[in-house]
Enzyme design. Structure first.
Site, PDB file in Angstrom:
ATOM      1  N   CYS A   1      -0.245   4.145   2.371  1.00 57.73           N
ATOM      2  CA  CYS A   1       0.095   3.931   3.780  1.00 57.73           C
ATOM      3  C   CYS A   1       1.601   4.024   4.004  1.00 57.73           C
ATOM      4  CB  CYS A   1      -0.453   2.594   4.270  1.00 57.73           C
ATOM      5  SG  CYS A   1      -2.257   2.573   4.370  1.00 57.73           S
TER       6      CYS A   1
ATOM      7  N   CYS B   1       0.845  -1.198   0.000  1.00 61.07           N
ATOM      8  CA  CYS B   1       0.000   0.000   0.000  1.00 61.07           C
ATOM      9  C   CYS B   1       0.881   1.249   0.000  1.00 61.07           C
ATOM     10  CB  CYS B   1      -0.929   0.013   1.211  1.00 61.07           C
ATOM     11  SG  CYS B   1      -2.013   1.472   1.221  1.00 61.07           S
TER      12      CYS B   1
END
Length: 178
Positions: free
Chosen positions: A134, A131
């Protein structure tokens, strides 16, 4: 199971993985709690029971129960956030970026371990889970709190090594075809 027992299970085709696992054991660039919480969170994130068990066995003697729970929480909350925020980041429809996530993530505010440790663990788990949103968010928070780029890089390197150990163990289970 210990890290040494895990290393012994790594097949010869993945000798580099064994060597890298040995390097983790000897690396003292992170403090003990930071290192073993990171390893536990990443081991859980690999989704490999043998890797998770080996690093949990190491963590149990090196982490307080609260820090162990915080490492487990980092793996759990990032499993949720990484799916959601990866979707928001990848979706071509910009509306998703404007909608509230409506996901509970109170543990990020009060993880049961030092905030910088928890952020480092979340960074590494986010790297395993792929991700980018993130990764960027946790790296920014780490740098703002004074954690060095070298420590962030070490965390992601450790994550990569644990993921490779999990893959090597799974690959070793494949049948040998003549």
């Amino acid at each position: 199971m210990s890290i040494e027992a895990l290393k012994a299970q790594i097949p010869d085709f993945a000798k580099d993985v064994r060597l890298n696992l040995g390097a983790i054991a000897n690396d003292e660039s992170l403090g003990e709690q930071t290192k073993y919480g990171l390893l536990l969170a990443c081991a859980i994130a690999t989704r490999n029971a043998e890797v998770a068990a080996a690093f949990d066995a190491e963590a149990v003697t090196r982490l307080s129960p609260e820090a162990r729970d915080a490492a487990r929480a980092a793996a759990a909350v990032m499993a949720m956030n990484n799916v959601y925020y990866r979707f928001v980041h990848l979706a071509s429809n910009p509306v998703y970026k404007t909608l509230p996530a409506k996901l509970r993530m109170n543990v990020i505010a009060s993880p049961g371990a030092p905030k910088a440790d928890f952020e480092l663990w979340c960074l590494a788990v986010s790297a395993i889970n792929g991700c980018g949103a993130c990764v960027d968010a946790h790296e920014k928070a780490l740098l703002a709190s004074g954690v060095t780029q070298e420590s962030a890089q070490t965390a992601v390197r450790f994550a990569a090594i644990l993921q490779s150990a999990a893959i090597a163990l799974e690959a070793a289970k494949l049948p040998v075809l003549a």
